[in-house]
Structure formats: structure tokens, C-alpha cells
Design a protein around this motif. Structure first.
Motif, PDB file in Angstrom:
ATOM      1  N   ARG A 222       0.833  -1.143   0.018  1.00  0.00           N
ATOM      2  CA  ARG A 222       0.198  -0.097   0.247  1.00  0.00           C
ATOM      3  C   ARG A 222       0.982   1.100  -0.083  1.00  0.00           C
ATOM      4  O   ARG A 222       1.926   1.163   0.285  1.00  0.00           O
ATOM      5  N   PRO A 223       0.358   2.421  -0.554  1.00  0.00           N
ATOM      6  CA  PRO A 223       1.149   3.496  -0.399  1.00  0.00           C
ATOM      7  C   PRO A 223       1.673   3.948   0.794  1.00  0.00           C
ATOM      8  O   PRO A 223       1.005   4.126   2.047  1.00  0.00           O
ATOM      9  N   VAL A 224       2.842   4.509   1.039  1.00  0.00           N
ATOM     10  CA  VAL A 224       3.537   4.835   2.238  1.00  0.00           C
ATOM     11  C   VAL A 224       3.172   6.434   2.188  1.00  0.00           C
ATOM     12  O   VAL A 224       3.398   7.196   1.195  1.00  0.00           O
ATOM     13  N   ARG A 225       2.737   6.909   3.321  1.00  0.00           N
ATOM     14  CA  ARG A 225       2.349   8.214   3.664  1.00  0.00           C
ATOM     15  C   ARG A 225       3.418   9.215   3.644  1.00  0.00           C
ATOM     16  O   ARG A 225       4.150   8.877   4.997  1.00  0.00           O
ATOM     17  N   LEU A 226       3.968   9.959   2.860  1.00  0.00           N
ATOM     18  CA  LEU A 226       4.980  10.942   3.140  1.00  0.00           C
ATOM     19  C   LEU A 226       4.707  12.243   2.651  1.00  0.00           C
ATOM     20  O   LEU A 226       5.625  13.127   2.972  1.00  0.00           O
ATOM     21  N   VAL A 227       3.506  12.503   2.496  1.00  0.00           N
ATOM     22  CA  VAL A 227       3.186  13.890   2.452  1.00  0.00           C
ATOM     23  C   VAL A 227       1.840  14.106   3.346  1.00  0.00           C
ATOM     24  O   VAL A 227       1.056  13.063   3.944  1.00  0.00           O
ATOM     25  N   HIS A 228       1.463  15.426   3.467  1.00  0.00           N
ATOM     26  CA  HIS A 228       0.351  15.862   4.763  1.00  0.00           C
ATOM     27  C   HIS A 228       0.700  15.212   6.003  1.00  0.00           C
ATOM     28  O   HIS A 228      -0.414  14.760   6.734  1.00  0.00           O
TER      29      HIS A 228
END
Length: 301
Positions: free
Chosen positions: A153-159
Motif C-alpha cells: 500500500r502507498p507509504v504516507r510521506l506527505v500531509h
């Protein structure tokens, strides 16, 4: 004895000579336009904001400051901003020193320096948009990692905190690098050659010669980079969580001024912001007095 005669008109110094004797010659008068510019654009707005901060909508003279320090939603912005600005500034310095030492020995120093300072020309907003496209949930990085099966799953690197951290790192590094490079190139290479002749290795030369010589300059670089990072605003909004971990003090001032239309409270928040910056800078510059401040040139002595 005859009384001394009063100086005649021919012997009396001219007005220009008398002014020059008081330090008011033509060269000194050139400072007046710069001083007027400084007063109009910096001193007057600061004094106006300071006076406005003591004119709250409700309460006594210090009501705005009492409200700021009694409301966790407001005073927590100071620690959140420091938690962003200090680590970013320190990391920029840690990265700038070895890069500057490497670049100063390269043949195409100007070309490499130009490449490294390109982020300065892009602007904060453009860098934020680029990071959103590259590091976002549907960005290039996450798509590549998912395609190769590295992540599910996408890694959260923004917001979040790290999005703002990366933006400040990218925009602040060129500034720190340029300042560090100017200090590093000003050190006489004969000092290092002499130490090498005496058997000092690269690590010893850096710790005992280079580092003590560049520490005063690094202190100035830290102050300027810190002030730049502490004033973060666009990155905290576009790449962070403005209502959460990246609600920095500049966002609090903006909301007070343009959402609550309380310019007096906004001025008080701005004064607190300036006081925190001044305190950090004062500590760093005060500790700079304990560092080496002599010549960085070689020679007998």
C-alpha cells in the motif's frame, strides 16, 4: 602679552570641514537612504505591530499575550515550529559541511554549485507541488514501489510532519551549502598540508583544524537557516497537516488575522514568533564567543 586675535573668515574652517570633523562627510551621508529604507520597511512595521499587540479587542493591555500562553491550541505552535526548524537546520548543516569540503576540491566547482542551488530558484510552492506529485499516495515513488512488489500500500510521506520536513530540507540546504562553502574555501590549505606532514590523518585534520575554524561560520549559518525554517508557512499548509502536527506559529498568526480578523492578536503572535527566533539566535551567537575567532590563513606565527 597681546591677547590672541580671533580667527578671521579666511582662517575659519568651512561648513564642509566642520561636518567632516564630526563624521558627516559625503560617504557617511550615503547611509541615509539605506537607513530610511530600513526604517520604513522594517522598523516602522515592527513598532506598529508591537503597539497593536497591546490593543486587544477585549481585556487589558496584555490580554492577547495572556490568551496566547493560556490556550494550548496557540502556544503549542511554538514547540511544533521548533520541532520542525531545529532538526532541519541541524541536518542541513551536517549535510552542507561534507558537500562543501568535497566541492571545493572539484575542478568544475561553479557548475556543481549552480546545480546544488537550483532549488532556491524554484520557490517553496513549486517544490511543494513537485513533492506532492512524487511522494503522494499516487505519486511516482509509491507507484514504482508497488509495481515492483516492495510495498503493498502507498507509504504516507506527505500531509504530515515528514512532508514539511523534506520541503524545508530541500529549500534550506542550498542556502546552508553556499554559506558553508564560503567559509570552507577561506581556509588556507597549507594548514591541512602542514598537519598531514606531521602525520595527521583526514579525520584528525577535520576535527582539529577544519572544524574549529569553520564553527564560528557554522553558527552564523545556523542562525540564518533557522530563521528561514522557523518562518515556514506554504510548506506547512500544502505538505503538512495545518490542523495537526504541522500547525506552526505562522499559521496561527494567519488564522488570527485573516479568519478571525483579529489583527491585534495576530500582531501578538507575530511578536512571540520574533521573540523565540531572537532568543535562539542570541543563544547561538552568545556561544559563538567561546569559539575560535582568529585568522584562517596559514603562515608563521
Amino acid at each position: 602679552m597681546k591677547a590672541a586675535s580671533a580667527p578671521t573668515g579666511a582662517d575659519r574652517p568651512s561648513l564642509g570641514q566642520r561636518l567632516k570633523a564630526q563624521g558627516l562627510d559625503g560617504t557617511t551621508l550615503l547611509v541615509i537612504p539605506a537607513a530610511a529604507f530600513l526604517i520604513l520597511l522594517f522598523v516602522y512595521p515592527f513598532l506598529y505591530g508591537l503597539v497593536l499587540s497591546f490593543q486587544p479587542r477585549e481585556g487589558g493591555t496584555f490580554a492577547n499575550y495572556a490568551r496566547f500562553f493560556s490556550d494550548p491550541f496557540l502556544y503549542d505552535t511554538v514547540s511544533k515550529t521548533l520541532w520542525l526548524a531545529v532538526p532541519v537546520t541541524l541536518l542541513n548543516l551536517v549535510l552542507a559541511v561534507p558537500v562543501a569540503l568535497r566541492v571545493r576540491d572539484m575542478r568544475y566547482q561553479r557548475v556543481l554549485t549552480t546545480i546544488l542551488v537550483v532549488p532556491i530558484t524554484l520557490g517553496t510552492v513549486l517544490i511543494a507541488e513537485g513533492l506532492l506529485n512524487y511522494l503522494g499516495p499516487q505519486g511516482w515513488l509509491n507507484r514504482t514501489l508497488i509495481t515492483f512488489g516492495i510495498i503493498d500500500r502507498p507509504v504516507r510521506l506527505v500531509h504530515n510532519y515528514w512532508g514539511v520536513f523534506l520541503s524545508l530540507l530541500i529549500t534550506g540546504f542550498p542556502f546552508a551549502f553556499l554559506l558553508t562553502l564560503s567559509y570552507v574555501t577561506g581556509i588556507d590549505r597549507n594548514l591541512e598540508r602542514s598537519a598531514a606532514t606531521l602525520g595527521a590523518g583526514p579525520r584528525q585534520r577535520f576535527q582539529r583544524i577544519l572544524l574549529p575554524l569553520i564553527l564560528p561560520g557554522l553558527a552564523i549559518t545556523f542562525c540564518l537557516s533557522f530563521v528561514q525554517a522557523f518562518a515556514v508557512f506554504p510548506s506547512a499548509v500544502l505538505l503538512g497537516a495545518p490542523a495537526g502536527p504541522t500547525r506552526v506559529i505562522s499559521i496561527a498568526a494567519y488564522q488570527a488575522a485573516f479568519e478571525q480578523y483579529d489583527y491585534s492578536l495576530a500582531s501578538a503572535i507575530a511578536m512571540v514568533m520574533g521573540a523565540v527566533q531572537l532568543a535562539v539566535v542570541a543563544v547561538i551567537l552568545g556561544s559563538r564567543n567561546f569559539l575560535y575567532r582568529g585568522s584562517t590563513a596559514g603562515g608563521k606565527g
